[in-house]
Enzyme design. Structure first.
Site, PDB file in Angstrom:
ATOM      1  N   GLN A  49      13.000 -69.775  82.945  1.00  0.00           N
ATOM      2  CA  GLN A  49      13.334 -68.438  83.464  1.00  0.00           C
ATOM      3  C   GLN A  49      13.912 -68.516  84.879  1.00  0.00           C
ATOM      4  OE1 GLN A  49      12.794 -66.136  81.217  1.00  0.00           O
ATOM      5  NE2 GLN A  49      11.217 -67.072  79.925  1.00  0.00           N
ATOM      6  N   ASP A 103      20.418 -65.085  77.855  1.00  0.00           N
ATOM      7  CA  ASP A 103      19.146 -65.763  77.567  1.00  0.00           C
ATOM      8  C   ASP A 103      18.902 -65.649  76.070  1.00  0.00           C
ATOM      9  OD1 ASP A 103      15.654 -64.873  78.194  1.00  0.00           O
ATOM     10  OD2 ASP A 103      16.595 -66.693  77.379  1.00  0.00           O
ATOM     11  N   ALA A 155      24.451 -57.239  71.434  1.00  0.00           N
ATOM     12  CA  ALA A 155      25.183 -57.452  72.693  1.00  0.00           C
ATOM     13  C   ALA A 155      26.693 -57.497  72.476  1.00  0.00           C
ATOM     14  CB  ALA A 155      24.716 -58.758  73.335  1.00  0.00           C
ATOM     15  N   TYR A 193       9.981 -77.755  74.797  1.00  0.00           N
ATOM     16  CA  TYR A 193      11.202 -77.637  74.001  1.00  0.00           C
ATOM     17  C   TYR A 193      11.485 -78.995  73.373  1.00  0.00           C
ATOM     18  CZ  TYR A 193      12.546 -73.040  75.881  1.00  0.00           C
ATOM     19  OH  TYR A 193      12.601 -71.710  76.205  1.00  0.00           O
TER      20      TYR A 193
HETATM   21  N1  LIG Z   1      15.376 -67.712  75.335  1.00  0.00           N
HETATM   22  C1  LIG Z   1      14.792 -68.962  74.947  1.00  0.00           C
HETATM   23  C2  LIG Z   1      15.789 -70.066  74.973  1.00  0.00           C
HETATM   24  C3  LIG Z   1      15.286 -71.271  74.199  1.00  0.00           C
HETATM   25  C4  LIG Z   1      15.299 -71.007  72.721  1.00  0.00           C
HETATM   26  C5  LIG Z   1      14.630 -72.112  71.944  1.00  0.00           C
HETATM   27  C6  LIG Z   1      15.240 -73.441  72.212  1.00  0.00           C
HETATM   28  N2  LIG Z   1      14.552 -74.542  72.504  1.00  0.00           N
HETATM   29  C7  LIG Z   1      15.414 -75.548  72.653  1.00  0.00           C
HETATM   30  C8  LIG Z   1      15.249 -76.912  72.935  1.00  0.00           C
HETATM   31  C9  LIG Z   1      16.355 -77.729  73.047  1.00  0.00           C
HETATM   32  C10 LIG Z   1      17.622 -77.211  72.854  1.00  0.00           C
HETATM   33  C11 LIG Z   1      17.795 -75.855  72.551  1.00  0.00           C
HETATM   34  C12 LIG Z   1      16.676 -75.041  72.450  1.00  0.00           C
HETATM   35  N3  LIG Z   1      16.538 -73.703  72.195  1.00  0.00           N
END
Ligand SMILES: NCCCCCc1nc2ccccc2[nH]1
Length: 292
Positions: A65, A159, A141, A228
């Site tokens: 964030q 985002d 959007a 992530y």
């Molecule tokens: N608003 C949240 C953004 C993240 C979404 C989920 C996510 N997690 C990730 C890990 C690696 C690459 C792309 C990704 N996307």
């Protein structure tokens, strides 16, 4: 009791699965757009999962964030009007609110249920919706930006979740063109741009679209988010016109924000050095993205 949050067949990270120990399921539901799950983990606080993909955890959400917000907002002298695409959890709104120069914050989130669920289970993110400068628009959007007057925003932050599902059209050229049109001349875009370990083809595609669409600097930056897949996620920073904005060093350093003590105390990840470091790329990434 552990439950596999990520599945082996997710096209975003095939063959990978990540687990967090589940202490308690707090919410399970389905909106017209996606499945929504919230659970209390053992070590990362509450976790938000959309269609089986971890979106945020209370412990490490700050990394995402703060970076997705301050990389663009600290790269222009005095941001006044900002648009958030997605961001229904409220975390980006919380971070934008630290910038006293900002007068209006529009947010366009397609899924009202995500907003409602985050208000119940992630109060320290949804606090962002309380700022009086925030105007919420629930909807697509693509339509929102099509009806946005030219040159309205100093900064636009996308985002989004991943380009499989509701966010598919947010990585296509027409969408970037509507963003460029909605930006003021010195305006900037920052959007979620996947992982350098997993998605360099997708990133290359987005980079080339952005280099055609935005006449100013276009740079890839990244941060560490342990929950992530691959442990990192990136951002694409685009300037509508050159050469004023270069992104590399903050012209509007977070340390100078009015009431800095208050603002800085709550900031847990971003600072001006991390801002500079975020644009430094590993050699394989420079090669694959064509270092600019
Ligand atoms: N608003 C949240 C953004 C993240 C979404 C989920 C996510 N997690 C990730 C890990 C690696 C690459 C792309 C990704 N996307």
């Amino acid at each position: 009791k552990t439950s596999k949050v990520q599945y082996f067949n997710n096209p975003m990270w095939p063959g990978e699965a990540h687990s967090l120990k589940v202490e308690k399921i707090l919410y399970q539901g389905k909106s017209p757009y996606q499945e929504i799950l919230v659970f209390e983990s053992s070590t990362y606080g509450n976790v938000l999962v959309l269609d089986g993909i971890v979106q945020l955890t209370e412990k490490d959400e700050c990394a995402y964030q703060e970076m997705v917000t301050h990389l663009p907002l600290c790269s222009i002298p005095s941001p006044k009007s900002v648009l958030v695409v997605g961001g229904g959890d409220g975390g980006v709104l919380r971070e934008i609110a630290r910038h006293s120069s900002v007068e209006t914050i529009d947010i366009c989130e397609i899924d009202q249920l995500v907003i409602d669920v985050c208000k119940d289970f992630f109060p320290q993110l949804s606090v962002g919706f309380k700022d009086p400068r925030v105007q919420l628009h629930v909807g697509d959007a693509v339509d929102f930006l099509r009806n946005t007057p030219e040159g309205k925003y100093d900064a636009i932050i996308v985002d989004s979740s991943d380009p499989i599902g509701p966010a598919q059209e947010l990585v296509e050229k027409p969408f970037f063109q509507t963003i460029a049109r909605a930006l003021k001349p010195g305006g900037v875009l920052c959007n979620q741009a996947e992982s350098m370990w997993l998605h360099t083809h997708l990133i290359q595609d987005m980079l080339s679209i952005c280099r055609e669409t935005f006449k100013g600097a276009v740079h890839y930056a990244w941060t560490s988010v342990p929950t992530y897949p691959s442990g990192v996620i990136g951002f694409l920073l685009c300037a509508k016109e050159g050469p004023v904005v270069d992104f590399i060093s903050p012209v509007n350093p977070i340390e100078k924000l009015e009431g800095a003590m208050e603002a800085r105390r709550e900031i847990r990840f971003y600072n001006s050095e991390i801002h500079r470091a975020a644009f430094v790329l590993p050699t394989f990434v420079r090669r694959e993205l064509g270092s600019h």
